[in-house]
Motif scaffolding. Sequence first.
Motif, PDB file in Angstrom:
ATOM      1  N   GLN A 532       0.869  -1.182   0.000  1.00 31.17           N
ATOM      2  CA  GLN A 532       0.000   0.000   0.000  1.00 31.17           C
ATOM      3  C   GLN A 532       0.900   1.224   0.000  1.00 31.17           C
ATOM      4  O   GLN A 532       1.668   1.440   0.944  1.00 31.17           O
ATOM      5  N   ASN A 533       0.822   2.025  -1.039  1.00 34.79           N
ATOM      6  CA  ASN A 533       1.773   3.129  -1.174  1.00 34.79           C
ATOM      7  C   ASN A 533       1.317   4.377  -0.421  1.00 34.79           C
ATOM      8  O   ASN A 533       1.291   5.477  -0.956  1.00 34.79           O
ATOM      9  N   ARG A 534       0.950   4.180   0.815  1.00 37.42           N
ATOM     10  CA  ARG A 534       0.613   5.312   1.691  1.00 37.42           C
ATOM     11  C   ARG A 534       0.907   4.891   3.128  1.00 37.42           C
ATOM     12  O   ARG A 534       0.372   3.899   3.617  1.00 37.42           O
ATOM     13  N   ARG A 535       1.787   5.654   3.790  1.00 30.81           N
ATOM     14  CA  ARG A 535       2.102   5.331   5.179  1.00 30.81           C
ATOM     15  C   ARG A 535       1.105   6.001   6.116  1.00 30.81           C
ATOM     16  O   ARG A 535       0.239   6.757   5.701  1.00 30.81           O
ATOM     17  N   GLY A 536       1.271   5.750   7.407  1.00 29.82           N
ATOM     18  CA  GLY A 536       0.340   6.286   8.399  1.00 29.82           C
ATOM     19  C   GLY A 536      -0.797   5.306   8.658  1.00 29.82           C
ATOM     20  O   GLY A 536      -0.910   4.254   8.025  1.00 29.82           O
ATOM     21  N   GLY A 597      -3.862   3.553   5.576  1.00 34.68           N
ATOM     22  CA  GLY A 597      -2.420   3.653   5.414  1.00 34.68           C
ATOM     23  C   GLY A 597      -1.795   2.347   5.877  1.00 34.68           C
ATOM     24  O   GLY A 597      -2.498   1.439   6.339  1.00 34.68           O
ATOM     25  N   THR A 598      -0.467   2.224   5.771  1.00 37.08           N
ATOM     26  CA  THR A 598       0.210   0.975   6.141  1.00 37.08           C
ATOM     27  C   THR A 598      -0.006   0.623   7.611  1.00 37.08           C
ATOM     28  O   THR A 598      -0.123  -0.548   7.962  1.00 37.08           O
ATOM     29  N   GLU A 599      -0.075   1.644   8.471  1.00 36.71           N
ATOM     30  CA  GLU A 599      -0.241   1.377   9.893  1.00 36.71           C
ATOM     31  C   GLU A 599      -1.608   0.745  10.173  1.00 36.71           C
ATOM     32  O   GLU A 599      -1.743  -0.191  10.967  1.00 36.71           O
ATOM     33  N   GLN A 615       4.301  -7.279  10.286  1.00 40.21           N
ATOM     34  CA  GLN A 615       5.289  -6.200  10.450  1.00 40.21           C
ATOM     35  C   GLN A 615       5.132  -5.189   9.333  1.00 40.21           C
ATOM     36  O   GLN A 615       4.825  -5.535   8.201  1.00 40.21           O
ATOM     37  N   ARG A 616       5.352  -3.926   9.683  1.00 46.10           N
ATOM     38  CA  ARG A 616       5.229  -2.841   8.720  1.00 46.10           C
ATOM     39  C   ARG A 616       6.621  -2.347   8.332  1.00 46.10           C
ATOM     40  O   ARG A 616       7.506  -2.222   9.177  1.00 46.10           O
ATOM     41  N   GLY A 645       3.903  -2.914   3.486  1.00 45.04           N
ATOM     42  CA  GLY A 645       4.828  -1.819   3.238  1.00 45.04           C
ATOM     43  C   GLY A 645       4.470  -0.944   2.062  1.00 45.04           C
ATOM     44  O   GLY A 645       3.577  -1.246   1.269  1.00 45.04           O
ATOM     45  N   THR A 646       5.195   0.173   1.998  1.00 42.74           N
ATOM     46  CA  THR A 646       5.095   1.110   0.884  1.00 42.74           C
ATOM     47  C   THR A 646       6.018   0.614  -0.222  1.00 42.74           C
ATOM     48  O   THR A 646       6.394  -0.560  -0.242  1.00 42.74           O
TER      49      THR A 646
END
Length: 838
Positions: A532-536, A597-599, A615-616, A645-646
């Motif tokens: 997923q290309n977005r963190r948070g 988001g990834t989180e 795990q992220r 991950g991104t």
Amino acid sequence: MSQLELQNNTSTERKTWFADVILPVPIPKMFTYRVPMEFNDIACIGARVIVQFGHRKILTGVIGRLHETPPAKYEAKYLLELLDEEPVIQPLQINLLQWIADYYMCTLGEVLNMALPSGLKLSSESKVQLHPHFDYYESELDFNEKETAIIEALLKDEVLSYGDISKLINQKTIYSLIKSLVYKGAVLLFEEVKEKYKPKKETRIRLSQALADDKKELESLFESIEKKPKQEAILLHYLQEVPVFNHPEKNKEGIEKSSFTQADLSTSSLKTLVKNGILEEFQVIISRFDSYDAALKEVTLTDIQQQAKDEIMSSFQEKDISLLHGITGSGKTEIYISLIQEALQGESQVLYLLPEIALTTQIVSRLRKIFGDKMGVYHSKFSDNERVEVWKGVLSGKYQFVIGVRSAVFLPFDNLGLIIVDEEHESSYKQYDPAPRYNARDVSFVIAREHHAKVLLGSATPSIESQYHAQNGKYGLIQLNKRYGSGELPDFKVADMVRQKNKKLLKGEFSTELIEAINQALSLKEQVIVFQNRRGYSPYLMCQECGWVPKCENCAVSLTYHQYKSELRCHYCGYKEQVPSACEACGSTNMKTIGFGTEKLEEELSLLFPDIKVQRMDLDTTRKKNSYDTIIKDFENGNIDILVGTQMVSKGLDFDNVNLVGIFDIDRMLHFPDFRSYERTFQLSTQVSGRAGRREKKGKVIIQSRDTEQPILSQIITHNYNAFYKNELAERSLYGYPPFTRLINVVIKNKEAQLAKTAAIKLANLLKEQLGAQRVLGPEEPLISRIRNEYLMEVVIKLERSKINLTKVKNIIQEMALEVLQEKGLKTSRIIFDVDPY
């Protein structure tokens, strides 16, 4: 007279030398200084110097030119100090720095500031000392209590820094006190310049040479300390580690002092033996990097790989740049290794560029086994001192081969034979802020030209520009269409998210296809990657009553919710705040996270699969120096079942046990407002898919989409790069985008929105007059119109690839920008140039 001849002249053959010095300031020229007579025989191009700049500033610069001509418009000051007797920057590098400054429309000083590791720059700190004519005991002046304390401390220590004085008198602001002491003639101020780089040292212990040379003397010593068991134990420990009579040469090296404490031996007894001259304590400079044996084993290539390598070598006979278009898992790395070995055997240096620090983790451990200590590694997670050590290792010839990220193009090579740019399509090769806004892939072409070297571009999904140049014969083109060994490309399946939502089949935002595939993989003890290309945690919070969304106070963006730290954070300026307990607009407590988001994915997967380890891997979890290594090693060792991950997880990593990849939200990438969005989606999807099934077993990829009929999805699924390339090229041709044009993005910034707009309109009008209206687009507000409390406007310049003088155009753009900035009321604006911006 050539520069080298000039450098070799002695002081008797010439009266005065002048040095043009590159300084790390945003002013577009070098500054001329007079070389003191004592430096005449040792001053050289590429050496660092300390100079006074203006009335008070002390700066570190680099000599860019030596000559005999004094400046016409000012009297040259003397160089204050010459720091190097050998260049830290090669003459070829200075040519490169100038090219980067010219091409990317910035100053030479800005390029130097980026190129030189922080550890090779110097810091100046104000110091205080007693005035040599001041006699405290005879003085009739009145000093208050704090002034007296400062003077008494200076009588004892001679020199104090501002920080020392602040601590001494327990007061943060001390300038008025210092000013008073200067006025009374009690103290003087000066700048002490310190070099930041410090070599790493190790304390070692050895036996005194007299005892090592005389066995009887040593036996006599043991008799004398017979009743001192602690001292005897220390000597026995040393002789066990260093058999001085069988191998006397080893005594000179001694052993680490720490080995005595590790053996739980008395430190006070060790001090006594050193004090009495029985043992000697000394220091040696050591490397910050572990030592590796150079195995230099030959790599065995398959017939297909050998054929590709032969084609590369044949291509290099005619062209300086070649493109290796090899599908994921085709074994490009083995070909790189073979080419590197040949280059090193021919006494040439090699630079191997990677776009992400994450990629260096696996590849470095692999290459270390082959190249040992001949290989250096260079990236931003290293400390300043570590980067300086690699820099100096290249200068000294210790490192013939360097693997690194984009900043490695600035290393001081003097004999490059080969540059490999892996994953050449990656946007990570582009520097966006601060200047110079360079692309390391494109800079590598210039370096290669200077060194008469060859460049190999490698990618499973080449950039449209590189493929275009290869198809048209500017670059060599080598195809590698089969996976290494028995590996096969994965099977794809597209999950229709709209249909599943209508039928209420979704679990959170996960399709039944992805959930079932994860369950199956886990039951077979296989690992999974979810991209997923977005963190948070989620893109933003929203009040469900009135629609209020928390925004950054400095930028025109919503704040991203990070659950792990329970905060809202701006990904543009770093601003953060606590999560609101209620809506600030209507007071409602009904606040909901929107998007994933990834989180949040990490949390959702942990809830759906409570017995497995998730795990992220994104920017937030890899900020520390060794975070990448830790996560990747844990995944390799099977301690992680699902890695979320991104784009960090999308390329270069090779895991035997991964047979499923999930692409969580492809639509968001496809519909991003950028002419490269389809290209980047194709590249990222293909790259992350390549992590699945890289050995005997065929992998599987699940793509979640709300529009399953998009043509690009079938191109990704069928691995049809050629169809994608033809469609994309036709679009670029129709709308006039690269590779058919060059783009220069001009960004106008101001803290006042209206001033930014006024400056942008004036600049656009001037450029249209000079370049023609068809070449100048805008001004327009960018997607994010305010960042770090500055309002932004953009003007885009499109230039034909041929029949245009690019240098002249850039000069016109800079002249028009200067004209705007000189206008009353617009001087507070900043104008930034970004050449080849996307």
